[in-house]
Design an enzyme around this catalytic site. Structure first.
Site, PDB file in Angstrom:
ATOM      1  N   GLU A 222       5.441  -8.103   4.833  1.00 34.27           N
ATOM      2  CA  GLU A 222       4.277  -8.971   5.052  1.00 34.27           C
ATOM      3  C   GLU A 222       4.669 -10.285   5.745  1.00 34.27           C
ATOM      4  O   GLU A 222       4.552 -11.378   5.171  1.00 34.27           O
ATOM      5  CB  GLU A 222       3.545  -9.223   3.734  1.00 34.27           C
ATOM      6  CG  GLU A 222       3.004  -7.939   3.134  1.00 34.27           C
ATOM      7  CD  GLU A 222       2.158  -8.135   1.876  1.00 34.27           C
ATOM      8  OE1 GLU A 222       2.029  -9.296   1.427  1.00 34.27           O
ATOM      9  OE2 GLU A 222       1.631  -7.132   1.367  1.00 34.27           O
ATOM     10  N   GLU A 341       2.432   0.210   2.218  1.00 33.18           N
ATOM     11  CA  GLU A 341       2.340  -0.236   0.822  1.00 33.18           C
ATOM     12  C   GLU A 341       0.872  -0.315   0.472  1.00 33.18           C
ATOM     13  O   GLU A 341       0.078  -0.892   1.223  1.00 33.18           O
ATOM     14  CB  GLU A 341       2.998  -1.606   0.653  1.00 33.18           C
ATOM     15  CG  GLU A 341       2.881  -2.161  -0.777  1.00 33.18           C
ATOM     16  CD  GLU A 341       3.409  -3.586  -0.890  1.00 33.18           C
ATOM     17  OE1 GLU A 341       4.557  -3.828  -0.459  1.00 33.18           O
ATOM     18  OE2 GLU A 341       2.660  -4.454  -1.390  1.00 33.18           O
TER      19      GLU A 341
END
Length: 544
Positions: A222, A341
């Protein structure tokens, strides 16, 4: 089309329900009486609309497990190995927020003999965690998980050093359970010019190659949140160059020159930093085997049970998938897209929800919708690790979403069929169906068998009648429900399969997950707030 399947669905209303969650009443209108009209479901048996990876349903181990290296020894638990083996074939991602705060710091790297760690052949059986040590680690992990959650809330992340022993345990676990390891490298190791510093990664790659560990790689987690987490801003173009740098390093290795590299593992598209993915692909698309992004439906800190049962919340996934596909197709047409994810609620999950039967509605719908809309792999956060969205609890006991995942693995093949509900918008939202060819690799079904899976978000029991040309097909039914009635069942950490609560027989044995056979012509019933798999064993679908 002569081989199309047409299904008629009728739902019967039930008494009004009132649920209480997190100490407050759920809006009554969410559970108002829903009078389903007759619903026609069209299934195209002639054409495969997508073919997903055979490892479509994959899992993650959160990198927080290595925050104290001793907890990596939980991966030697016979019970956990048994549970994980049932999820093969699949990828095993080792990553998450903590990966960008960990560095490889081997104890004895330079003088250690090759292949000294037993991870192949019979050693998979011999390398077992002693029961007493396992019990102690599980107790200590409960406290460790609380510390990690506090760290997440404060956004102050402690740096972690891990040794070759953690890598050995991780690779051994993946190898012994039939999962393909993807290791997440730290992208927050930066040079003074803000490019990626690959020195530590080279040391790790060197070690893994010396041990002949066959694995794939990621770089960073991220990156659009790096500024919040570490006060570092990385542009998409620079991130793409970092991946090109890593691919160059891998290409110089005999073992890893053709290994998988996946990224950039951005969080789901938002207005903030929306340009990061495009900039990354323009510079780094050729370096990666698949483009990865993350998705969660809701914030775990302020969600409710009604969100988990709301079809409008489930529908938001399609919008995000379209947005990512649009960006990828514009810059790198044909590049495979993964959910690298994903789970129900971000922020570590929703306490009292993400690990209960209710979470299965989000999970099963995500499996169906993601495959239908062309995603190649989705990686479930998390098999074990911190948070409350895991498949296996702190005692290493399987939770409802684990059993749902195992049934999906056994019954659903990679070939996606087009299934559409032809009725009112309200009915289509509350009764959600998906179809695949049946998985012939792990189940003994005839060629041409079809698996439908459905979730019923409505109050009434859905009755599904097969059309005339499928009336002679035997159907095996696998219905999953909460073990108790109403709210207690939805918030339970157990699940019933065809009326029987699922439990492991012992640490090395799963129960029989058998369907119930229906005679030709019998209607299929899907109770309210439940989900099910239906294997049409005699469908003779040309596409399958």
């Amino acid at each position: 089309m002569a081989t199309n399947g047409m299904f008629v669905v009728c739902c019967f209303t039930a008494a009004w329900l009132l649920f209480v969650c997190h100490g407050s009443s759920i809006r009554p209108d969410v559970f108002e009486k829903i009078n389903f009209e007759s619903v026609r479901v069209d299934v195209d048996l002639d054409r495969v609309i997508h073919r997903v990876n055979e490892r479509f349903l994959s899992v993650a181990i959160d990198a927080s497990l290595v925050a104290e290296e001793k907890f990596m020894y939980l991966l030697a638990s016979p019970k956990l190995k048994t549970l994980s083996s049932a999820l093969s074939p699949g990828f095993l991602r080792f990553g998450g927020t903590k990966q960008d705060f960990m560095e490889f710091n081997p104890y004895s790297y330079h003088g250690r003999p090759k292949n000294s760690f037993p991870h192949l052949g019979d050693m998979c059986k011999k390398l077992q965690l002693p029961p007493a040590l396992e019990e102690n680690l599980k107790k200590e992990w409960s406290f460790q998980a609380l510390l990690l959650q506090q760290e997440e809330r404060k956004r102050k992340y402690r740096k972690v050093r891990f040794t070759e022993y953690a890598v050995d345990l991780l690779y051994s676990f993946a190898n012994c359970t039939g999962l393909d390891l993807i290791f997440g490298l730290n992208a927050l190791l930066r040079t003074s010019g803000n490019s990626w510093n690959s020195q530590n990664a080279k040391m790790l790659l060197d070690y893994c190659e010396s041990m002949q560990y066959n694995m794939s790689w990621e770089l960073g987690n991220e990156p659009n949140s790096y500024q919040k987490k570490a006060g570092v801003r990385v542009e998409g173009s620079q991130l793409g160059q970092d991946f090109v740098h890593l691919r160059r390093i891998l290409s110089e290795s005999k073992l890893y020159q053709s290994s998988g590299l996946y990224g950039p593992d951005i969080s789901q598209p938002r207005e903030h930093r929306r340009d990061l993915l495009e900039g990354f692909l323009e510079n780094g698309a050729e370096a990666i085997n698949a483009c990865t992004w993350h998705h969660y439906y809701v914030n775990g800190r302020d969600t409710s049970l009604e969100d988990f049962l709301d079809p409008n919340v489930l529908d938001t996934l399609a919008t995000k998938i379209y947005e990512v596909h649009k960006t990828v197709d514009a810059v790198s047409p044909g590049k495979k897209v993964w959910l690298g994810e994903t789970s129900s609620a971000y922020g570590g999950g929703a306490i009292g929800l993400s690990d209960t039967f209710a979470a299965g509605f989000m999970w099963l719908d995500k499996l169906g919708l993601s495959a239908k809309l062309g995603l190649d792999v989705i990686i479930r956060q998390v098999l074990i690790g911190s948070g409350t969205y895991h498949l296996v609890d702190d005692n290493l006991d399987p939770l409802p979403d684990y059993w749902l995942s195992v049934l999906y693995k056994r019954l659903v093949g990679p070939e996606v069929l087009n299934v559409s509900v032809l009725s009112t918008l309200k009915s289509r939202k509350h009764l959600r169906l998906y179809g695949h060819c049946t998985n012939r690799r792990s189940a003994s079904y005839k060629k041409g068998a079809v698996t439908l899976f459905a979730l019923n978000l409505g109050k009434g029991t859905a009755e599904i009648s097969l059309p005339a040309h499928l009336a002679n097909s035997t159907v095996e039914t696998f219905v999953l429900e909460g073990p108790e009635a109403e709210q207690q069942g939805l918030l339970s950490r157990s699940v019933k399969l065809n009326g029987v609560v699922l439990k492991m027989v012992d640490d090395r044995t799963l129960p029989d997950l058998r369907g119930v056979s229906h005679h030709a012509g019998d209607p299929l019933r899907l109770p309210r707030f439940s989900f099910a798999f239906y294997v049409l064993t005699e469908a003779r679908a040309p596409a399958c």
